[in-house]
Write an enzyme that holds these catalytic residues in place. Structure first.
Site, PDB file in Angstrom:
ATOM      1  N   ASP A  46      31.744  23.889  16.812  1.00  0.00           N
ATOM      2  CA  ASP A  46      32.168  24.170  18.193  1.00  0.00           C
ATOM      3  C   ASP A  46      33.698  24.240  18.259  1.00  0.00           C
ATOM      4  O   ASP A  46      34.274  24.522  19.320  1.00  0.00           O
ATOM      5  CB  ASP A  46      31.575  23.176  19.191  1.00  0.00           C
ATOM      6  CG  ASP A  46      31.946  21.738  18.914  1.00  0.00           C
ATOM      7  OD1 ASP A  46      32.652  21.480  17.920  1.00  0.00           O
ATOM      8  OD2 ASP A  46      31.530  20.861  19.693  1.00  0.00           O
ATOM      9  N   SER A  47      34.355  24.019  17.114  1.00  0.00           N
ATOM     10  CA  SER A  47      35.800  24.299  17.017  1.00  0.00           C
ATOM     11  C   SER A  47      36.077  25.752  17.376  1.00  0.00           C
ATOM     12  O   SER A  47      37.217  26.118  17.650  1.00  0.00           O
ATOM     13  CB  SER A  47      36.317  23.999  15.609  1.00  0.00           C
ATOM     14  OG  SER A  47      35.527  24.642  14.632  1.00  0.00           O
ATOM     15  N   ASP A  62      26.718  23.477  15.205  1.00  0.00           N
ATOM     16  CA  ASP A  62      27.009  22.367  16.119  1.00  0.00           C
ATOM     17  C   ASP A  62      26.204  22.464  17.400  1.00  0.00           C
ATOM     18  O   ASP A  62      26.159  23.529  18.039  1.00  0.00           O
ATOM     19  CB  ASP A  62      28.492  22.407  16.515  1.00  0.00           C
ATOM     20  CG  ASP A  62      29.349  21.496  15.664  1.00  0.00           C
ATOM     21  OD1 ASP A  62      28.809  20.585  15.010  1.00  0.00           O
ATOM     22  OD2 ASP A  62      30.578  21.705  15.657  1.00  0.00           O
ATOM     23  N   LYS A 120      24.312  19.740  13.835  1.00  0.00           N
ATOM     24  CA  LYS A 120      25.236  18.602  13.793  1.00  0.00           C
ATOM     25  C   LYS A 120      25.492  18.127  15.222  1.00  0.00           C
ATOM     26  O   LYS A 120      25.636  18.962  16.120  1.00  0.00           O
ATOM     27  CB  LYS A 120      26.547  19.018  13.118  1.00  0.00           C
ATOM     28  CG  LYS A 120      27.616  17.914  13.100  1.00  0.00           C
ATOM     29  CD  LYS A 120      28.738  18.213  12.128  1.00  0.00           C
ATOM     30  CE  LYS A 120      29.772  19.163  12.625  1.00  0.00           C
ATOM     31  NZ  LYS A 120      30.474  18.721  13.850  1.00  0.00           N
ATOM     32  N   GLU A 178      35.317  12.268  10.514  1.00  0.00           N
ATOM     33  CA  GLU A 178      36.570  12.972  10.842  1.00  0.00           C
ATOM     34  C   GLU A 178      37.669  11.983  11.219  1.00  0.00           C
ATOM     35  O   GLU A 178      37.479  11.120  12.094  1.00  0.00           O
ATOM     36  CB  GLU A 178      36.311  13.953  12.002  1.00  0.00           C
ATOM     37  CG  GLU A 178      37.545  14.714  12.412  1.00  0.00           C
ATOM     38  CD  GLU A 178      37.253  15.928  13.290  1.00  0.00           C
ATOM     39  OE1 GLU A 178      36.068  16.291  13.486  1.00  0.00           O
ATOM     40  OE2 GLU A 178      38.225  16.528  13.769  1.00  0.00           O
TER      41      GLU A 178
HETATM   42  O1  KIV Z   1      33.589  21.983  15.034  1.00  0.00           O
HETATM   43  C1  KIV Z   1      33.991  21.843  13.872  1.00  0.00           C
HETATM   44  O2  KIV Z   1      34.588  22.739  13.273  1.00  0.00           O
HETATM   45  C2  KIV Z   1      33.741  20.574  13.214  1.00  0.00           C
HETATM   46  C3  KIV Z   1      34.458  20.299  11.930  1.00  0.00           C
HETATM   47  C4  KIV Z   1      35.867  19.930  12.223  1.00  0.00           C
HETATM   48  C5  KIV Z   1      33.792  19.293  11.098  1.00  0.00           C
HETATM   49  O3  KIV Z   1      33.009  19.772  13.699  1.00  0.00           O
END
Ligand code: KIV
Length: 264
Positions: free
Chosen positions: A45-46, A84, A112, A181
């Protein structure tokens, strides 16, 4: 090529073979990363920040993650594909199952989610219903407003103990993988040693079983604040494929992350 599975990651944990993972948000980069041998890809979700330009991950929706997952799936080849569950999409176990189903239908192999022991019921429900789960502890960006910023977590003894107990509880509930993290590297090592499931670190030192980076950080594309733990592998190589190879190699030999990328 044989698809990478959670069994491979477990085998690598047991043999001490460290593996590299990257985020990907669309077909072409997913294809490039997988073709260079990246075994795990994450539709994070980044993307709310790296692709959409928001200042947090909170605005991202399940529809958007599903859309990006379907593009990444087409390029991901043999890589194990994580997606995510975004903010508030798993507030209840029922919501989690409905939204996870959408991500699995879009091509994810595992979902995740961010949070500690309060998620145990959700993790067992998902696992029972054939959705593999990766936990995410430490600096969980969906909680940025609770943390009051993007800050290293687990620094004092009490917080470290809580994080370790959360990790053990999630594993017991059925989580098959864990992302840690931005935690001190000594704590990351404790958690990695205590869990039988593989632990992937980001800003968690070099002693976790694997590493993950946001692709924009690894390729020096990130605008604005560059996290301490990130490294621009493209700057050293001048070629994206070689940059990915260098990342894989440095993770495998333990030279990335170096002490300057880690929190003591
Ligand atoms: O959203 C994401 O990219 C993440 C990574 C930083 C592990 O959760």
């Amino acid at each position: 090529m044989k698809p990478v599975t959670i069994h491979d990651l477990r085998k690598w944990k047991l043999s001490g073979e460290k593996f590299a993972a990257l985020t990907a948000y669309e077909y072409s980069f997913a294809h490039l990363f997988a073709s260079q041998g990246i075994p795990v890809l994450l539709v994070g979700d980044s993307l709310g920040m790296t692709v959409q330009g928001h200042d947090s991950t909170l605005p991202v929706t399940t529809d958007e993650i599903a859309y990006h997952t379907s593009m990444v799936r087409k390029g991901a080849g043999a890589a194990l594909l994580l997606a995510d569950l975004p903010f508030m999409s798993y507030a209840t176990p029922v919501q989690a199952c409905e939204n996870a189903a959408r991500l699995m239908r879009a091509g994810a192999n595992m979902v995740k989610l961010e949070g500690g022991a309060w998620l145990c019921e959700t993790v067992s429900r998902l696992t029972e219903r054939a959705v593999p789960v990766c936990g995410h502890l430490g600096l969980t960006p969906q909680s940025v407003n609770v943390f009051g910023g993007y800050k290293v977590q687990g620094r004092d003894a009490q917080a470290a103990e809580t994080l370790l107990n959360d990790a053990l509880a999630l594993e017991k509930a059925g989580a098959q993988l864990m992302v840690l993290e931005c935690v001190p590297q000594a704590l990351a090592k404790r958690v990695t040693d205590a869990l039988t499931i593989p632990v992937i670190g980001i800003g968690a030192g070099h002693q976790t079983d694997g590493q993950i980076l946001v692709m924009h950080d690894a390729l020096g594309i990130t605008a604005g604040h560059i996290p301490k733990f990130s490294k621009n592998f493209l700057a050293e190589t001048g070629d994206i494929r070689e940059a990915v190879q260098l990342y894989i190699r440095q993770v495998a030999e333990g030279s990335y992350p170096a002490p300057e990328h880690s929190f003591q």
